[in-house]
Design an enzyme around this catalytic site. Structure first.
Site, PDB file in Angstrom:
ATOM      1  N   HIS A 174       0.778  -1.228   0.069  1.00  0.00           N
ATOM      2  CA  HIS A 174       0.153   0.117   0.011  1.00  0.00           C
ATOM      3  C   HIS A 174       0.950   1.425   0.055  1.00  0.00           C
ATOM      4  O   HIS A 174       1.567   1.525   0.926  1.00  0.00           O
ATOM      5  CB  HIS A 174      -1.067  -0.081   1.281  1.00  0.00           C
ATOM      6  CG  HIS A 174      -1.664   1.136   1.439  1.00  0.00           C
ATOM      7  ND1 HIS A 174      -1.661   1.922   2.459  1.00  0.00           N
ATOM      8  CD2 HIS A 174      -2.905   1.634   0.908  1.00  0.00           C
ATOM      9  CE1 HIS A 174      -2.749   2.841   2.425  1.00  0.00           C
ATOM     10  NE2 HIS A 174      -3.318   2.637   1.472  1.00  0.00           N
ATOM     11  N   ARG A 175       0.842   2.120  -1.164  1.00  0.00           N
ATOM     12  CA  ARG A 175       1.742   3.237  -1.399  1.00  0.00           C
ATOM     13  C   ARG A 175       2.978   2.824  -1.425  1.00  0.00           C
ATOM     14  O   ARG A 175       4.061   3.438  -0.927  1.00  0.00           O
ATOM     15  CB  ARG A 175       1.415   4.315  -0.121  1.00  0.00           C
ATOM     16  CG  ARG A 175      -0.061   4.637   0.140  1.00  0.00           C
ATOM     17  CD  ARG A 175      -0.258   5.679   1.301  1.00  0.00           C
ATOM     18  NE  ARG A 175      -1.651   5.636   1.580  1.00  0.00           N
ATOM     19  CZ  ARG A 175      -2.181   6.514   2.675  1.00  0.00           C
ATOM     20  NH1 ARG A 175      -1.159   7.289   3.235  1.00  0.00           N
ATOM     21  NH2 ARG A 175      -3.437   6.556   3.008  1.00  0.00           N
ATOM     22  N   GLU A 183       0.153  -0.640  -4.646  1.00  0.00           N
ATOM     23  CA  GLU A 183      -0.978   0.522  -4.856  1.00  0.00           C
ATOM     24  C   GLU A 183      -0.367   1.791  -4.559  1.00  0.00           C
ATOM     25  O   GLU A 183       0.682   1.801  -3.875  1.00  0.00           O
ATOM     26  CB  GLU A 183      -2.153   0.148  -3.689  1.00  0.00           C
ATOM     27  CG  GLU A 183      -3.294   1.018  -3.908  1.00  0.00           C
ATOM     28  CD  GLU A 183      -3.129   2.038  -2.920  1.00  0.00           C
ATOM     29  OE1 GLU A 183      -4.311   3.002  -3.148  1.00  0.00           O
ATOM     30  OE2 GLU A 183      -2.140   2.378  -2.248  1.00  0.00           O
ATOM     31  N   ASP A 216      -1.455   6.223  -5.377  1.00  0.00           N
ATOM     32  CA  ASP A 216      -2.529   7.364  -5.701  1.00  0.00           C
ATOM     33  C   ASP A 216      -1.887   8.342  -6.420  1.00  0.00           C
ATOM     34  O   ASP A 216      -0.602   8.637  -6.514  1.00  0.00           O
ATOM     35  CB  ASP A 216      -2.709   7.681  -4.295  1.00  0.00           C
ATOM     36  CG  ASP A 216      -2.974   6.932  -3.169  1.00  0.00           C
ATOM     37  OD1 ASP A 216      -3.854   6.253  -3.189  1.00  0.00           O
ATOM     38  OD2 ASP A 216      -2.142   6.851  -2.295  1.00  0.00           O
ATOM     39  N   HIS A 266      -0.367  10.878  -2.186  1.00  0.00           N
ATOM     40  CA  HIS A 266      -1.651  10.581  -1.561  1.00  0.00           C
ATOM     41  C   HIS A 266      -2.625  11.703  -1.527  1.00  0.00           C
ATOM     42  O   HIS A 266      -3.757  11.816  -1.772  1.00  0.00           O
ATOM     43  CB  HIS A 266      -1.565   9.894  -0.273  1.00  0.00           C
ATOM     44  CG  HIS A 266      -2.952   9.459   0.335  1.00  0.00           C
ATOM     45  ND1 HIS A 266      -3.691  10.246   1.289  1.00  0.00           N
ATOM     46  CD2 HIS A 266      -3.542   8.322   0.231  1.00  0.00           C
ATOM     47  CE1 HIS A 266      -4.725   9.759   1.650  1.00  0.00           C
ATOM     48  NE2 HIS A 266      -4.792   8.512   1.034  1.00  0.00           N
ATOM     49  N   GLU A 326      -4.684   4.236  -8.153  1.00  0.00           N
ATOM     50  CA  GLU A 326      -6.056   4.814  -7.428  1.00  0.00           C
ATOM     51  C   GLU A 326      -6.269   6.300  -7.889  1.00  0.00           C
ATOM     52  O   GLU A 326      -5.055   7.161  -7.509  1.00  0.00           O
ATOM     53  CB  GLU A 326      -6.057   4.653  -5.921  1.00  0.00           C
ATOM     54  CG  GLU A 326      -7.225   5.440  -5.412  1.00  0.00           C
ATOM     55  CD  GLU A 326      -7.234   5.644  -3.984  1.00  0.00           C
ATOM     56  OE1 GLU A 326      -6.392   5.145  -2.988  1.00  0.00           O
ATOM     57  OE2 GLU A 326      -8.083   6.264  -3.339  1.00  0.00           O
ATOM     58  N   LYS A 379      -7.333   9.844  -7.536  1.00  0.00           N
ATOM     59  CA  LYS A 379      -7.623  10.725  -6.326  1.00  0.00           C
ATOM     60  C   LYS A 379      -8.324  12.079  -6.696  1.00  0.00           C
ATOM     61  O   LYS A 379      -8.186  12.701  -6.499  1.00  0.00           O
ATOM     62  CB  LYS A 379      -6.475  11.144  -5.285  1.00  0.00           C
ATOM     63  CG  LYS A 379      -5.868   9.984  -4.736  1.00  0.00           C
ATOM     64  CD  LYS A 379      -6.858   9.581  -3.465  1.00  0.00           C
ATOM     65  CE  LYS A 379      -6.045   8.794  -2.546  1.00  0.00           C
ATOM     66  NZ  LYS A 379      -6.933   8.011  -1.584  1.00  0.00           N
ATOM     67  N   ASP A 419       0.568  -1.832   4.480  1.00  0.00           N
ATOM     68  CA  ASP A 419       2.040  -1.115   4.564  1.00  0.00           C
ATOM     69  C   ASP A 419       3.126  -1.931   5.117  1.00  0.00           C
ATOM     70  O   ASP A 419       4.119  -1.470   4.741  1.00  0.00           O
ATOM     71  CB  ASP A 419       1.580  -0.125   5.725  1.00  0.00           C
ATOM     72  CG  ASP A 419       0.507   0.881   5.562  1.00  0.00           C
ATOM     73  OD1 ASP A 419       0.123   1.067   4.358  1.00  0.00           O
ATOM     74  OD2 ASP A 419      -0.016   1.337   6.498  1.00  0.00           O
TER      75      ASP A 419
HETATM   76  O1  G3P Z   1      -6.744   1.920  -2.745  1.00  0.00           O
HETATM   77  C1  G3P Z   1      -6.628   1.501  -1.316  1.00  0.00           C
HETATM   78  C2  G3P Z   1      -6.298   2.484  -0.230  1.00  0.00           C
HETATM   79  O2  G3P Z   1      -5.350   3.273  -0.632  1.00  0.00           O
HETATM   80  C3  G3P Z   1      -7.665   3.669  -0.079  1.00  0.00           C
HETATM   81  O3  G3P Z   1      -7.459   4.541   0.789  1.00  0.00           O
HETATM   82  O4  G3P Z   1      -6.542   6.985   1.704  1.00  0.00           O
HETATM   83  O5  G3P Z   1      -5.071   4.761   1.609  1.00  0.00           O
HETATM   84  O6  G3P Z   1      -5.815   5.984  -0.737  1.00  0.00           O
HETATM   85  P1  G3P Z   1      -6.042   5.455   0.807  1.00  0.00           P
HETATM   86 MG    MG Z   2      -4.659   4.792  -2.024  1.00  0.00          MG
END
Ligand code: G3P
Ligand code: MG
Length: 241
Positions: A6-7, A33, A35, A48, A108, A110, A228
């Site tokens: 994640h990120r 993943e 953003d 993000h 993702e 945004k 993470d």
């Molecule tokens: O894409 C899953 C998750 O990343 C969504 O929330 O705020 O971490 O971008 P956020």
């Molecule tokens: Mg995200």
């Protein structure tokens, strides 16, 4: 159950930086993943928040700054001095990190706070230019954007992101249409999600950093988790096999 960093590897590296992505590319996880936002001069950048304040030494909205202006700031020092000099990456730079790997790539959009006109086209163009269309999943909390991806590129995997769950989510998914559902951890064990899994929907869950929750999700049959802590989750999955 698959693992998406994640990120990038955001527990150990500053989120959404090339350092976090290079570390992910070295790991045998299934995916990554990140953003994206659009700059003032219509470049797709990976970050993000709508503002750069939390993850850089600069200030302001991404949408109000050009790429050159955004590049003047440091996106690593806030996390640790050893990461000083990290810049905001473009989508192209991040895709290039994964060009030679087999990782799935979840982009993702945004666009749920500000409307970024044409963001979907820009993202699709860059992914196509690198020949990576069959490895991406484009998701958003902005379901208009999810729908536009379906209209523009029906073969590309799109996914609807949810904070709260809705009733009859499978009907909604079919109507959008979306190929996958990306759901918030507390909602993952609710009836509509369990129903969606039993009907064959691809369900991925964000953000899962505790083994106890990963174990529950493994048992209910989710397709993937966003974490993470990719190494911790890899270790858990290896031991549970
Ligand atoms: O894409 C899953 C998750 O990343 C969504 O929330 O705020 O971490 O971008 P956020
Ligand atoms: Mg995200």
């Amino acid at each position: 159950m698959k693992i998406f960093a994640h990120r990038g590897y955001s527990a150990k590296y500053p989120e959404n930086t090339l350092a976090a992505f290079r570390a992910t590319a070295e790991l045998p996880v299934d995916g990554v993943e990140f953003d994206v936002h659009l700059t003032l001069d219509r470049q797709v950048v990976v970050i993000h928040d709508e503002r750069i304040d939390r993850t850089s030494n600069g200030t302001g909205y991404v949408k109000d700054l050009t790429l050159a202006e955004l590049r003047q700031f440091d996106y690593g020092s806030w996390f640790g001095e050893e990461f000083a000099g990290e810049v905001i990456p473009t989508l192209k730079e991040v895709l290039e990190v994964f060009k030679g790997t087999n990782h799935h790539i979840n982009i993702e959009l945004k666009s749920d706070i500000f409307v970024y006109v044409g963001l979907e086209e820009c993202v699709l163009r860059e992914v196509e230019a690198l020949g990576m269309t069959n490895r991406i999943v484009i998701s958003s909390f902005d379901h208009e954007a999810v729908k536009r991806v379906a209209d523009l590129a029906p073969a590309v995997e799109n996914a609807a992101l949810f904070v709260n769950m809705i009733l009859d989510v499978v009907d909604y998914q079919e109507k959008l249409p979306a190929k996958a559902l990306h759901v918030f951890l507390p909602t993952a064990v609710r009836k509509p999600v369990l129903e969606a899994i039993s009907k064959g929907s691809v369900v991925r869950v964000w953000t899962v950093n505790d083994i106890q929750y990963a174990e529950v999700l493994l048992n209910i049959g989710v397709d993937a988790i966003f974490t993470d802590e990719p190494e911790k989750m890899l270790d858990f999955l290896t031991k549970s096999r």
